[in-house]
Scaffold this active site. Structure first.
Site, PDB file in Angstrom:
ATOM      1  N   ARG A 139      24.517  11.503 -27.611  1.00 47.60           N
ATOM      2  CA  ARG A 139      22.970  11.760 -27.695  1.00 47.60           C
ATOM      3  C   ARG A 139      23.445  12.991 -28.810  1.00 47.60           C
ATOM      4  O   ARG A 139      23.991  13.760 -28.503  1.00 47.60           O
ATOM      5  CB  ARG A 139      22.490  12.344 -26.631  1.00 47.60           C
ATOM      6  CG  ARG A 139      20.657  12.855 -27.108  1.00 47.60           C
ATOM      7  CD  ARG A 139      19.896  13.630 -25.919  1.00 47.60           C
ATOM      8  NE  ARG A 139      20.193  14.887 -26.037  1.00 47.60           N
ATOM      9  CZ  ARG A 139      19.259  15.736 -25.391  1.00 47.60           C
ATOM     10  NH1 ARG A 139      18.276  15.261 -24.621  1.00 47.60           N
ATOM     11  NH2 ARG A 139      19.491  17.058 -25.387  1.00 47.60           N
ATOM     12  N   TYR A 196      15.123  23.040 -28.657  1.00 45.88           N
ATOM     13  CA  TYR A 196      15.557  22.433 -27.562  1.00 45.88           C
ATOM     14  C   TYR A 196      16.690  21.486 -27.588  1.00 45.88           C
ATOM     15  O   TYR A 196      16.955  20.868 -28.676  1.00 45.88           O
ATOM     16  CB  TYR A 196      14.350  21.325 -27.214  1.00 45.88           C
ATOM     17  CG  TYR A 196      14.712  20.280 -26.613  1.00 45.88           C
ATOM     18  CD1 TYR A 196      14.958  20.323 -24.998  1.00 45.88           C
ATOM     19  CD2 TYR A 196      14.952  19.182 -26.996  1.00 45.88           C
ATOM     20  CE1 TYR A 196      15.253  19.117 -24.154  1.00 45.88           C
ATOM     21  CE2 TYR A 196      15.509  17.960 -26.641  1.00 45.88           C
ATOM     22  CZ  TYR A 196      15.647  18.094 -24.844  1.00 45.88           C
ATOM     23  OH  TYR A 196      15.946  17.030 -24.358  1.00 45.88           O
ATOM     24  N   ASP A 248      16.456  12.546 -29.035  1.00 43.18           N
ATOM     25  CA  ASP A 248      15.493  12.921 -28.128  1.00 43.18           C
ATOM     26  C   ASP A 248      14.763  13.746 -28.888  1.00 43.18           C
ATOM     27  O   ASP A 248      14.842  14.887 -29.425  1.00 43.18           O
ATOM     28  CB  ASP A 248      16.149  14.024 -26.932  1.00 43.18           C
ATOM     29  CG  ASP A 248      14.850  14.155 -25.761  1.00 43.18           C
ATOM     30  OD1 ASP A 248      13.621  13.810 -26.192  1.00 43.18           O
ATOM     31  OD2 ASP A 248      15.402  14.486 -24.955  1.00 43.18           O
ATOM     32  N   HIS A 284      11.680  14.941 -27.631  1.00 40.40           N
ATOM     33  CA  HIS A 284      11.037  15.515 -26.582  1.00 40.40           C
ATOM     34  C   HIS A 284       9.558  15.799 -26.673  1.00 40.40           C
ATOM     35  O   HIS A 284       8.811  17.021 -26.492  1.00 40.40           O
ATOM     36  CB  HIS A 284      11.731  16.849 -26.368  1.00 40.40           C
ATOM     37  CG  HIS A 284      11.998  17.538 -25.069  1.00 40.40           C
ATOM     38  ND1 HIS A 284      11.402  18.503 -24.412  1.00 40.40           N
ATOM     39  CD2 HIS A 284      13.016  16.950 -24.197  1.00 40.40           C
ATOM     40  CE1 HIS A 284      11.822  18.630 -23.291  1.00 40.40           C
ATOM     41  NE2 HIS A 284      12.934  17.860 -23.128  1.00 40.40           N
ATOM     42  N   GLU A 309      14.055   8.888 -28.091  1.00 37.48           N
ATOM     43  CA  GLU A 309      13.527   9.367 -26.752  1.00 37.48           C
ATOM     44  C   GLU A 309      12.456  10.081 -26.825  1.00 37.48           C
ATOM     45  O   GLU A 309      12.229  11.022 -27.486  1.00 37.48           O
ATOM     46  CB  GLU A 309      14.480   9.889 -25.954  1.00 37.48           C
ATOM     47  CG  GLU A 309      14.031  10.431 -24.827  1.00 37.48           C
ATOM     48  CD  GLU A 309      15.160  11.174 -24.016  1.00 37.48           C
ATOM     49  OE1 GLU A 309      16.376  11.006 -24.433  1.00 37.48           O
ATOM     50  OE2 GLU A 309      14.847  11.870 -22.815  1.00 37.48           O
ATOM     51  N   GLU A 328      10.881  10.443 -18.690  1.00 39.83           N
ATOM     52  CA  GLU A 328      11.682  11.327 -17.776  1.00 39.83           C
ATOM     53  C   GLU A 328      10.707  12.311 -16.811  1.00 39.83           C
ATOM     54  O   GLU A 328      11.024  12.697 -15.953  1.00 39.83           O
ATOM     55  CB  GLU A 328      12.723  12.278 -18.370  1.00 39.83           C
ATOM     56  CG  GLU A 328      12.209  13.209 -19.456  1.00 39.83           C
ATOM     57  CD  GLU A 328      13.195  13.974 -20.161  1.00 39.83           C
ATOM     58  OE1 GLU A 328      14.218  13.356 -20.719  1.00 39.83           O
ATOM     59  OE2 GLU A 328      12.872  15.056 -20.356  1.00 39.83           O
ATOM     60  N   ARG A 337      13.038   5.972 -18.522  1.00 42.49           N
ATOM     61  CA  ARG A 337      13.842   7.186 -18.507  1.00 42.49           C
ATOM     62  C   ARG A 337      13.797   7.850 -16.858  1.00 42.49           C
ATOM     63  O   ARG A 337      14.371   8.747 -16.716  1.00 42.49           O
ATOM     64  CB  ARG A 337      13.382   8.328 -19.529  1.00 42.49           C
ATOM     65  CG  ARG A 337      13.869   7.805 -20.828  1.00 42.49           C
ATOM     66  CD  ARG A 337      15.240   8.101 -21.067  1.00 42.49           C
ATOM     67  NE  ARG A 337      15.513   9.760 -21.120  1.00 42.49           N
ATOM     68  CZ  ARG A 337      16.608  10.208 -20.462  1.00 42.49           C
ATOM     69  NH1 ARG A 337      17.458   9.301 -19.905  1.00 42.49           N
ATOM     70  NH2 ARG A 337      16.809  11.564 -20.673  1.00 42.49           N
ATOM     71  N   ASP A 350      19.721  19.311 -14.217  1.00 45.26           N
ATOM     72  CA  ASP A 350      18.976  19.473 -13.030  1.00 45.26           C
ATOM     73  C   ASP A 350      18.686  18.350 -12.380  1.00 45.26           C
ATOM     74  O   ASP A 350      17.950  18.517 -11.112  1.00 45.26           O
ATOM     75  CB  ASP A 350      17.526  19.834 -13.728  1.00 45.26           C
ATOM     76  CG  ASP A 350      16.903  19.409 -14.951  1.00 45.26           C
ATOM     77  OD1 ASP A 350      17.540  19.380 -15.979  1.00 45.26           O
ATOM     78  OD2 ASP A 350      15.902  18.571 -14.712  1.00 45.26           O
ATOM     79  N   GLU A 372      22.218   8.623 -18.402  1.00 43.20           N
ATOM     80  CA  GLU A 372      22.482  10.100 -19.060  1.00 43.20           C
ATOM     81  C   GLU A 372      23.520  10.669 -18.134  1.00 43.20           C
ATOM     82  O   GLU A 372      23.372  10.457 -16.883  1.00 43.20           O
ATOM     83  CB  GLU A 372      21.307  10.930 -19.194  1.00 43.20           C
ATOM     84  CG  GLU A 372      21.619  12.283 -19.845  1.00 43.20           C
ATOM     85  CD  GLU A 372      20.098  13.087 -19.985  1.00 43.20           C
ATOM     86  OE1 GLU A 372      18.793  12.378 -19.451  1.00 43.20           O
ATOM     87  OE2 GLU A 372      20.214  13.919 -20.758  1.00 43.20           O
ATOM     88  N   TRP A 376       6.112  20.891 -24.819  1.00 44.72           N
ATOM     89  CA  TRP A 376       7.691  20.932 -24.191  1.00 44.72           C
ATOM     90  C   TRP A 376       7.904  19.759 -23.870  1.00 44.72           C
ATOM     91  O   TRP A 376       7.717  19.389 -22.804  1.00 44.72           O
ATOM     92  CB  TRP A 376       7.811  22.073 -23.588  1.00 44.72           C
ATOM     93  CG  TRP A 376       8.940  22.178 -22.765  1.00 44.72           C
ATOM     94  CD1 TRP A 376       9.049  21.890 -21.368  1.00 44.72           C
ATOM     95  CD2 TRP A 376      10.465  22.253 -23.388  1.00 44.72           C
ATOM     96  NE1 TRP A 376      10.273  21.936 -20.970  1.00 44.72           N
ATOM     97  CE2 TRP A 376      11.145  21.939 -22.289  1.00 44.72           C
ATOM     98  CE3 TRP A 376      10.952  22.521 -24.517  1.00 44.72           C
ATOM     99  CZ2 TRP A 376      12.528  22.521 -22.244  1.00 44.72           C
ATOM    100  CZ3 TRP A 376      12.173  22.725 -24.831  1.00 44.72           C
ATOM    101  CH2 TRP A 376      13.003  22.350 -23.605  1.00 44.72           C
TER     102      TRP A 376
END
Ligand code: CS2
Ligand code: MG
Length: 408
Positions: A147, A159, A216, A218, A242, A268, A289, A322, A345, A408
């Site tokens: 990525r 980000y 990404d 985001h 993404e 995600e 995702r 995370d 990922e 975000w």
């Protein structure tokens, strides 16, 4: 066999994690991941106050019945807190079942469908030169899919970009920018849209056509901006683009899809099959995702991915730091078994995190493979965890040039 003890473990070895530990009266121990970045204690309280009392004394083998009890029985359905809590229970019970069976978990999910799970790493740089250095470093680590994210001229830190020279797999806020309040970043979609095609051009020139490239956005673009970005990146043959828009407006993806053949990955922040209904039925995306951790566990995510498979949509499970090593191991067992696996990922965990969880999955030839030992192949060291108490930590927020809060 009965559940004897349910413990909610919260620690911060490098970053915060919420781990559920279920112990049976026979002494079998199962682990589940309930980490919800920036809102960890909501899941911890949901588990300890509302879920643990329901589990004590239950049959640990009744995974489907427990899933339905927690999903339907609460009356309040869906949402990231609920579905992360259900995921933690579900994965801990699968871990127990596989240990009792004496098999690695993927064997209970139908056995291996492939040798390993293709993985992608995170390269980034504040500018293109740093990004290219970071892509080189990831290739040397063995990644075949990468990525790429860079800073945008005129904006400060953005980000997904590490500020250290040479990039690296860690963003600034993981964990360096932790503090009492969220860090604020600037965002300007026009500057971003002008910049990204030239970044991809430079990366392709340096690395040629073979390398699998991902990017990404985001959730930061409007549908028409997303359509334009997808179109402007077609020549660079992305593996995926993404989260181009905030996709809870599923119908918005019709417009994006209509204008571009760049493959799209989304989800995600999604947690049930209902979040994907239009996206899948109308084939508006190419990759799902959601990870095991935020989508109701192996049981919940398998429902989504089984439906996705009917539409030739594949998995692209979320795997930032995370998602704990427990969540990562669960995703890998499911990924190895699934027919419609796409890519995983893989953002490497810190040494502190690994010291607590001792993950036994392996990375080789650009792919990940779960451990062959019975269960998930991850453990939890209380003594090491005790050295890293929970610290409140927020994700950053983004503001537009005029100060308006952005997605975000
Ligand atoms: C990201 C994540 O991995 C990704 O694709 O979008 O870094 C995401 O922002 C964090 O995991 C949020 O918890
Ligand atoms: Mg993402």
């Amino acid at each position: 066999m009965r559940i004897r003890e349910v413990e909610v473990l919260v620690a911060s070895p490098g970053r915060n994690f919420v781990t559920l530990r279920i112990t049976t009266d026979d002494g079998v121990v199962g682990l589940g991941d309930g980490t919800l970045n920036g809102r960890e204690l909501a899941v911890a309280a949901y588990l300890s106050e509302h879920v643990a009392p329901l589990l004590e004394g239950r049959d640990p083998h009744a995974i489907e019945d427990t899933w339905q009890l927690l999903y339907r029985g609460a009356y309040w359905r869906r949402g990231p807190v609920t579905m992360s809590a259900i995921a933690a229970v579900d994965v801990a019970l699968w871990d127990i079942k596989a240990q009792v069976a004496g098999l690695p978990l993927y064997q209970l999910l139908g056995g291996a469908s492939r040798e390993r799970c293709l993985a992608y790493g995170h390269a980034s740089g504040v500018d293109v030169a740093e990004l290219i250095e970071s892509v080189h470093a990831h290739r040397e680590q063995g990644f075949r899919a990468i990525r790429v994210q860079t800073g945008v001229p005129g904006l400060g830190p953005v980000y997904g970009v590490a500020s250290s020279a040479g990039g690296g797999e860690r963003y600034d806020f993981e964990p360096a920018r932790r503090g009492a309040l969220p860090a604020e970043e600037r965002w300007d979609s026009r500057a971003y849209l002008r910049h990204v095609p030239s970044v991809m051009e430079s990366v392709r020139q340096e690395f040629g056509p073979e390398l699998m490239l991902l990017h990404d956005a985001h959730h930061r673009l409007t549908p028409i901006e997303a359509a334009r970005l997808g179109k402007s990146l077609e020549a660079y043959d992305l593996f995926w683009l993404e989260d181009v828009t905030p996709a809870e407006n599923q119908e918005a993806l019709r417009l994006v899809r209509h204008h571009t053949t760049t493959p799209l990955a989304i989800g995600e922040v999604f947690n049930t099959v209902w979040d994907y209904r239009t996206l899948l039925a109308e084939q508006l995306i190419d990759y799902v995702r959601s990870p095991v951790t935020h989508a109701g566990g192996i049981t919940g995510l398998r429902r989504i991915l089984d439906l996705a498979g009917q539409y030739q949509v594949r998995s692209g499970m979320h795997g930032p730091t995370d998602v704990s090593p427990v969540g990562m191991a669960a995703s890998l067992h499911l990924g190895l078994a699934l027919h419609n696996f796409g890519i995983q990922e893989y953002m490497l965990h810190s040494a502190e995190t690994n010291a607590v969880f001792s993950p036994r999955f392996t990375f080789d030839d650009g792919g990940l493979r779960p451990s062959e030992e019975p269960g998930l192949g991850v453990s939890y060291d209380d003594e090491v965890a005790a050295r890293f108490p929970y610290e409140r930590a927020y994700l950053p927020i983004a503001r537009r040039p005029d100060g308006t809060v952005h997605d975000w």
